[in-house]
Design an enzyme around this catalytic site. Structure first.
Site, PDB file in Angstrom:
ATOM      1  N   ASP A 137      -7.780 -14.267  -0.636  1.00  0.00           N
ATOM      2  CA  ASP A 137      -6.629 -13.460  -0.274  1.00  0.00           C
ATOM      3  C   ASP A 137      -6.836 -13.051   1.195  1.00  0.00           C
ATOM      4  OD1 ASP A 137      -4.381 -11.658  -0.507  1.00  0.00           O
ATOM      5  OD2 ASP A 137      -5.824 -10.036  -0.706  1.00  0.00           O
ATOM      6  N   LEU A 138      -5.802 -12.603   1.858  1.00  0.00           N
ATOM      7  CA  LEU A 138      -5.948 -12.250   3.282  1.00  0.00           C
ATOM      8  C   LEU A 138      -6.073 -10.734   3.500  1.00  0.00           C
ATOM      9  CD1 LEU A 138      -5.775 -13.185   6.313  1.00  0.00           C
ATOM     10  CD2 LEU A 138      -3.327 -12.711   6.138  1.00  0.00           C
ATOM     11  N   ASP A 139      -4.972 -10.029   3.177  1.00  0.00           N
ATOM     12  CA  ASP A 139      -4.912  -8.596   3.487  1.00  0.00           C
ATOM     13  C   ASP A 139      -5.899  -7.818   2.620  1.00  0.00           C
ATOM     14  OD1 ASP A 139      -2.670  -8.748   5.346  1.00  0.00           O
ATOM     15  OD2 ASP A 139      -1.431  -9.231   3.611  1.00  0.00           O
ATOM     16  N   THR A 197      -5.901  -5.335   7.045  1.00  0.00           N
ATOM     17  CA  THR A 197      -4.471  -5.075   7.266  1.00  0.00           C
ATOM     18  C   THR A 197      -3.839  -4.273   6.125  1.00  0.00           C
ATOM     19  OG1 THR A 197      -4.296  -7.313   6.472  1.00  0.00           O
ATOM     20  CG2 THR A 197      -3.774  -6.976   8.788  1.00  0.00           C
ATOM     21  N   LYS A 199      -0.380  -3.457  -3.560  1.00  0.00           N
ATOM     22  CA  LYS A 199      -1.281  -4.449  -2.957  1.00  0.00           C
ATOM     23  C   LYS A 199      -1.090  -5.804  -3.612  1.00  0.00           C
ATOM     24  CE  LYS A 199      -5.014  -1.520  -1.241  1.00  0.00           C
ATOM     25  NZ  LYS A 199      -6.422  -1.144  -1.412  1.00  0.00           N
ATOM     26  N   GLY A 200      -1.015  -6.832  -2.790  1.00  0.00           N
ATOM     27  CA  GLY A 200      -0.882  -8.197  -3.308  1.00  0.00           C
ATOM     28  C   GLY A 200       0.536  -8.566  -3.701  1.00  0.00           C
ATOM     29  N   VAL A 201       1.424  -7.587  -3.698  1.00  0.00           N
ATOM     30  CA  VAL A 201       2.803  -7.804  -4.150  1.00  0.00           C
ATOM     31  C   VAL A 201       3.668  -8.164  -2.934  1.00  0.00           C
ATOM     32  CG1 VAL A 201       4.781  -6.648  -5.223  1.00  0.00           C
ATOM     33  CG2 VAL A 201       2.472  -6.249  -6.095  1.00  0.00           C
ATOM     34  N   ARG A 255       6.832  -8.692  -0.236  1.00  0.00           N
ATOM     35  CA  ARG A 255       7.628  -7.675   0.464  1.00  0.00           C
ATOM     36  C   ARG A 255       8.767  -7.191  -0.428  1.00  0.00           C
ATOM     37  NH1 ARG A 255       9.482  -9.674   6.245  1.00  0.00           N
ATOM     38  NH2 ARG A 255       7.324 -10.419   6.203  1.00  0.00           N
ATOM     39  N   SER A 310      -2.274 -16.042  -0.063  1.00  0.00           N
ATOM     40  CA  SER A 310      -1.772 -14.719   0.313  1.00  0.00           C
ATOM     41  C   SER A 310      -0.277 -14.596   0.046  1.00  0.00           C
ATOM     42  CB  SER A 310      -2.026 -14.499   1.812  1.00  0.00           C
ATOM     43  OG  SER A 310      -1.286 -13.392   2.287  1.00  0.00           O
ATOM     44  N   ALA A 311       0.141 -13.403  -0.344  1.00  0.00           N
ATOM     45  CA  ALA A 311       1.575 -13.145  -0.559  1.00  0.00           C
ATOM     46  C   ALA A 311       2.310 -12.937   0.760  1.00  0.00           C
ATOM     47  CB  ALA A 311       1.734 -11.902  -1.428  1.00  0.00           C
ATOM     48  N   SER A 312       1.556 -12.829   1.848  1.00  0.00           N
ATOM     49  CA  SER A 312       2.172 -12.398   3.109  1.00  0.00           C
ATOM     50  C   SER A 312       2.844 -13.522   3.883  1.00  0.00           C
ATOM     51  CB  SER A 312       1.110 -11.753   4.001  1.00  0.00           C
ATOM     52  OG  SER A 312       1.665 -11.483   5.269  1.00  0.00           O
ATOM     53  N   LYS A 313       4.054 -13.233   4.350  1.00  0.00           N
ATOM     54  CA  LYS A 313       4.749 -14.170   5.230  1.00  0.00           C
ATOM     55  C   LYS A 313       4.158 -14.130   6.633  1.00  0.00           C
ATOM     56  CE  LYS A 313       9.023 -14.246   2.702  1.00  0.00           C
ATOM     57  NZ  LYS A 313      10.420 -13.953   2.559  1.00  0.00           N
ATOM     58  N   ASN A 314       3.379 -13.105   6.919  1.00  0.00           N
ATOM     59  CA  ASN A 314       2.748 -12.978   8.235  1.00  0.00           C
ATOM     60  C   ASN A 314       1.361 -13.631   8.282  1.00  0.00           C
ATOM     61  OD1 ASN A 314       4.701 -11.197   9.677  1.00  0.00           O
ATOM     62  ND2 ASN A 314       4.225  -9.797   7.998  1.00  0.00           N
ATOM     63  N   LYS A 370       2.231 -12.556  -7.086  1.00  0.00           N
ATOM     64  CA  LYS A 370       1.088 -12.217  -7.940  1.00  0.00           C
ATOM     65  C   LYS A 370       1.547 -11.057  -8.836  1.00  0.00           C
ATOM     66  CE  LYS A 370      -1.963 -13.248  -4.021  1.00  0.00           C
ATOM     67  NZ  LYS A 370      -2.841 -12.705  -2.979  1.00  0.00           N
ATOM     68  N   GLU A 408     -10.255 -11.341  -4.177  1.00  0.00           N
ATOM     69  CA  GLU A 408      -9.054 -10.503  -4.187  1.00  0.00           C
ATOM     70  C   GLU A 408      -9.373  -9.011  -4.127  1.00  0.00           C
ATOM     71  OE1 GLU A 408      -5.961  -9.825  -4.230  1.00  0.00           O
ATOM     72  OE2 GLU A 408      -5.066 -11.802  -4.166  1.00  0.00           O
ATOM     73  N   ASP A 409      -8.590  -8.262  -3.361  1.00  0.00           N
ATOM     74  CA  ASP A 409      -8.766  -6.803  -3.337  1.00  0.00           C
ATOM     75  C   ASP A 409      -7.686  -6.100  -4.172  1.00  0.00           C
ATOM     76  OD1 ASP A 409      -6.628  -7.372  -1.534  1.00  0.00           O
ATOM     77  OD2 ASP A 409      -6.869  -5.368  -0.680  1.00  0.00           O
TER      78      ASP A 409
HETATM   79  C1  BG6 Z   1       0.083  -8.944   0.593  1.00  0.00           C
HETATM   80  C2  BG6 Z   1      -0.183  -7.473   0.817  1.00  0.00           C
HETATM   81  O1  BG6 Z   1      -1.004  -9.688   1.037  1.00  0.00           O
HETATM   82  O2  BG6 Z   1       1.254  -9.359   1.305  1.00  0.00           O
HETATM   83  C3  BG6 Z   1       1.043  -6.644   0.478  1.00  0.00           C
HETATM   84  O3  BG6 Z   1      -1.273  -7.077  -0.014  1.00  0.00           O
HETATM   85  C4  BG6 Z   1       2.253  -7.166   1.270  1.00  0.00           C
HETATM   86  O4  BG6 Z   1       0.790  -5.295   0.804  1.00  0.00           O
HETATM   87  C5  BG6 Z   1       2.448  -8.647   0.957  1.00  0.00           C
HETATM   88  O5  BG6 Z   1       3.427  -6.444   0.895  1.00  0.00           O
HETATM   89  C6  BG6 Z   1       3.617  -9.261   1.717  1.00  0.00           C
HETATM   90  O6  BG6 Z   1       3.347  -9.236   3.079  1.00  0.00           O
HETATM   91  P1  BG6 Z   1       4.386  -9.540   4.243  1.00  0.00           P
HETATM   92  O7  BG6 Z   1       3.512  -9.630   5.458  1.00  0.00           O
HETATM   93  O8  BG6 Z   1       5.048 -10.847   3.909  1.00  0.00           O
HETATM   94  O9  BG6 Z   1       5.352  -8.420   4.275  1.00  0.00           O
HETATM   95 MG    MG Z   2      -4.966  -8.193  -0.539  1.00  0.00          MG
END
Ligand code: BG6
Ligand code: MG
Length: 219
Positions: free
Chosen positions: A11-13, A19, A47-49, A51, A116-120, A147, A171-172
């Site tokens: 996982d990333l964040d 982050t 966390k992990g969820v 946006r 990672s769930a993050s688009k960033n 997730k 995973e955190d």
């Molecule tokens: C997860 C974070 O990795 O990514 C969540 O744990 C975050 O907190 C999710 O909401 C989505 O991230 P982003 O960068 O696409 O808004």
């Molecule tokens: Mg995380």
């Protein structure tokens, strides 16, 4: 558990970079602007969820129903704040021991994937100069479910030609540990052992961690 592990999925964040604190700060600011508040304990559920999944939870906590258009605006605002908070991020924000674990995995010729769930996620990996370590990057831009659905990790296994039982997921978040278990992978919880008690193994972080002795021999 015993079998051969070929692949590590991170996982990333909150696992690779710190982050998670910026996500918390930005969501809290957004919630407060709507007259909603939530605690650090409640934040564990975000966390992990994704946006969208996160804003839906916050609106439910505040008993608010908003139009699609307004929800889109709010998600955009949250991301703007988040990008501001992490704007100056560089390699110094990589969590302790992460680079060592990645190097240990490379030395053993293991595959490395991001889940990672993050688009960033691609932006962050670039900012901290870690992109080159990854054989596969699965992020919020390519998954359709959040997730605890295992999709993000299943895709990580597919893209590295690995079987689920050969993968360890780090995973955190509670949602992420559940996702790994749902995907029939080995889950290593990073951080609060109490919150992540479903994990097969718990670590405080990667600082001073020996991949063979502290992880592979323990699962
Ligand atoms: C997860 C974070 O990795 O990514 C969540 O744990 C975050 O907190 C999710 O909401 C989505 O991230 P982003 O960068 O696409 O808004
Ligand atoms: Mg995380």
């Amino acid at each position: 558990m015993g079998g051969t592990i070929t692949t590590l999925i991170f996982d990333l964040d909150g696992v690779i970079v710190d982050t998670a604190k910026y996500h918390f700060k930005a969501w809290k600011k957004l919630a407060n602007s709507l007259g909603i508040d939530f605690s650090e304990e409640e934040n564990e559920q975000l966390k992990g969820v994704s946006r969208r999944g996160s804003i839906d939870k916050i609106l439910t906590w505040g008993n608010l129903e908003l139009t699609e258009e307004r929800i889109e605006e709010l998600m955009h605002q949250k991301n703007q704040w988040y990008l501001e908070y992490m704007g100056n991020m560089d390699a110094s924000e990589i969590l302790p021991g992460v680079v060592s674990i990645l190097n240990q995995a490379k030395a053993k010729k293991m595959k490395i994937a991001l889940g990672s769930a993050s688009k960033n996620a691609p932006l962050i990996l670039d900012k901290v100069n870690l992109t080159h370590y990854f054989d596969a990057i699965i992020d919020g831009n390519v998954v359709t479910t959040s997730k605890p659905d295992p999709e993000v990790f299943v895709k990580g296994a597919e893209d590295t030609q690995s079987k689920a039982e050969e993968c360890i997921v780090f995973e955190d978040s509670l949602a992420g540990v559940e996702a790994a278990i749902n995907g029939k992978m080995i889950a290593v919880g990073i951080g609060h052992p109490q919150t992540l008690k479903q994990a097969h193994l718990n670590l405080q972080g990667f600082d001073q961690i020996d991949l063979e002795k502290d992880i592979l021999e323990k699962i």
